[in-house]
Design a protein around this motif. Structure first.
Motif, PDB file in Angstrom:
ATOM      1  N   UNK A 155      21.540 -13.366  34.207  1.00  0.00           N
ATOM      2  CA  UNK A 155      20.747 -12.146  34.409  1.00  0.00           C
ATOM      3  C   UNK A 155      21.025 -11.123  33.309  1.00  0.00           C
ATOM      4  N   UNK A 156      22.283 -10.962  32.965  1.00  0.00           N
ATOM      5  CA  UNK A 156      22.629 -10.006  31.911  1.00  0.00           C
ATOM      6  C   UNK A 156      22.005 -10.419  30.582  1.00  0.00           C
ATOM      7  N   UNK A 157      22.074 -11.714  30.298  1.00  0.00           N
ATOM      8  CA  UNK A 157      21.480 -12.186  29.047  1.00  0.00           C
ATOM      9  C   UNK A 157      19.969 -11.985  29.058  1.00  0.00           C
ATOM     10  N   UNK A 158      19.348 -12.239  30.235  1.00  0.00           N
ATOM     11  CA  UNK A 158      17.897 -12.042  30.323  1.00  0.00           C
ATOM     12  C   UNK A 158      17.536 -10.570  30.163  1.00  0.00           C
ATOM     13  N   UNK A 217      12.233  -3.086  23.291  1.00  0.00           N
ATOM     14  CA  UNK A 217      12.435  -2.185  22.156  1.00  0.00           C
ATOM     15  C   UNK A 217      11.564  -2.560  20.966  1.00  0.00           C
ATOM     16  N   UNK A 218      11.483  -3.871  20.713  1.00  0.00           N
ATOM     17  CA  UNK A 218      10.629  -4.307  19.608  1.00  0.00           C
ATOM     18  C   UNK A 218       9.163  -3.971  19.888  1.00  0.00           C
ATOM     19  N   UNK A 250      15.328  -8.918  27.392  1.00  0.00           N
ATOM     20  CA  UNK A 250      14.171  -8.111  27.764  1.00  0.00           C
ATOM     21  C   UNK A 250      14.201  -6.741  27.084  1.00  0.00           C
ATOM     22  N   UNK A 251      15.403  -6.148  27.046  1.00  0.00           N
ATOM     23  CA  UNK A 251      15.518  -4.842  26.389  1.00  0.00           C
ATOM     24  C   UNK A 251      15.202  -4.948  24.899  1.00  0.00           C
TER      25      UNK A 251
END
Length: 292
Positions: free
Chosen positions: A218-221, A230-231, A225-226
């Protein structure tokens, strides 16, 4: 005619005596010829035999293997546990003369009554020197052979040979069964509790590993996602900046429409503004241009 009258009965008597002196020996038998209770002849081969009529008698014994079921016996083992044991023995007559001298006229029944205590004594001697685990194990061949050897040696004087001894039952006494079953049940319940505890421990480890994997995934996802968000925001801002640079007036118009849509949506909080507020600049001018 008178002579014939006396000769015929004599011939019949002689024939009867001749027939009574002949007997048949079966191949499954051992035969002794007795005279006044004393052994005069032993016949072990099948065929015809002869004896003196009216003086000698014929005694027949089985030459086949016989069976003997011993009486149930309570034995105290080396670890002070008691067992109810019985056995089945196979034996045969090897020396008919010695057998006759040992058991007398009692024959097979008398021999079995004398063999039973011999086998029981051998069972006590052998089983009393071992622990209960050896008696209750699946492989008891050594114990049964030892019982057989002792019984064979002690029964030689009877003219018989003990061929084999098999333990047919090894049970606990009735008064010990309940306690033994309770102890076995407690041991099984303890083993079951240990297995359940080990299973719960393994399940906890698997669950913790799965939870850790969920958190990491979840943290990696979220991080990805962030980064993507951001991109995307950067791309959007770049597009807005480029659009604003090409037509600032159109850019201001679209931003105002977006602000109207969000502010005037049903369910939003009430807003109190002056009619000539800059917020309504595109609504107050007829051509939709903001007031200068």
């Amino acid at each position: 005619m008178a002579r014939i009258h006396y000769v015929l009965p004599a011939l019949f008597a002689l024939g009867a005596l001749a027939l009574s002196s002949v007997f048949i020996v079966d191949e499954r038998e051992k035969v002794l010829v007795l005279q006044f209770g004393q052994v005069k002849q032993e016949i072990t081969e099948p065929g015809l035999g002869f004896k003196l009529p009216l003086i000698q008698d014929v005694v027949r014994y089985e030459d086949r293997i016989l069976g003997l079921q011993s009486q149930s016996l309570e034995v105290t083992l080396r670890d002070n546990r008691r067992l109810i044991v019985d056995a089945f023995a196979r034996w045969r007559i090897t020396d008919a003369v010695s057998f006759r001298e040992a058991v007398g006229a009692g024959g097979i029944d008398s021999a079995q009554s004398r063999l039973d205590p011999i086998i029981s004594a051998a069972m006590r001697q052998v089983l009393g020197s071992v622990n209960s685990n050896a008696v209750l194990s699946e492989d008891r061949t050594g114990l049964m052979n030892a019982i057989r050897d002792i019984a064979r040696k002690q029964s030689e004087s009877l003219g018989v040979e003990v061929i084999d001894v098999r333990l047919t039952r090894t049970d606990l006494p009735e008064q010990n069964l309940a306690a033994t079953y309770a102890r076995m049940r407690a041991e099984r319940e303890r083993e079951a509790a240990d297995e359940i505890a080990r299973g719960n421990e393994a399940a906890s480890r698997v669950k913790a590993s799965a939870d850790r994997a969920v958190v990491v995934t979840t943290s990696d996802a979220r991080r990805q996602a962030e980064v993507i968000r951001g991109e995307a925001d950067a791309s959007r801002n770049a597009i807005y900046a480029e659009a604003f640079g090409k037509d600032p007036e159109f850019f201001a118009f679209t931003r105002s429409l977006t602000a109207y849509e969000r502010a005037l949506r049903e369910g939003n909080s009430s807003i109190v503004l002056k009619p000539d507020s800059d917020f309504f600049s595109y609504l107050n001018t007829p051509n939709g241009k903001p007031a200068q």
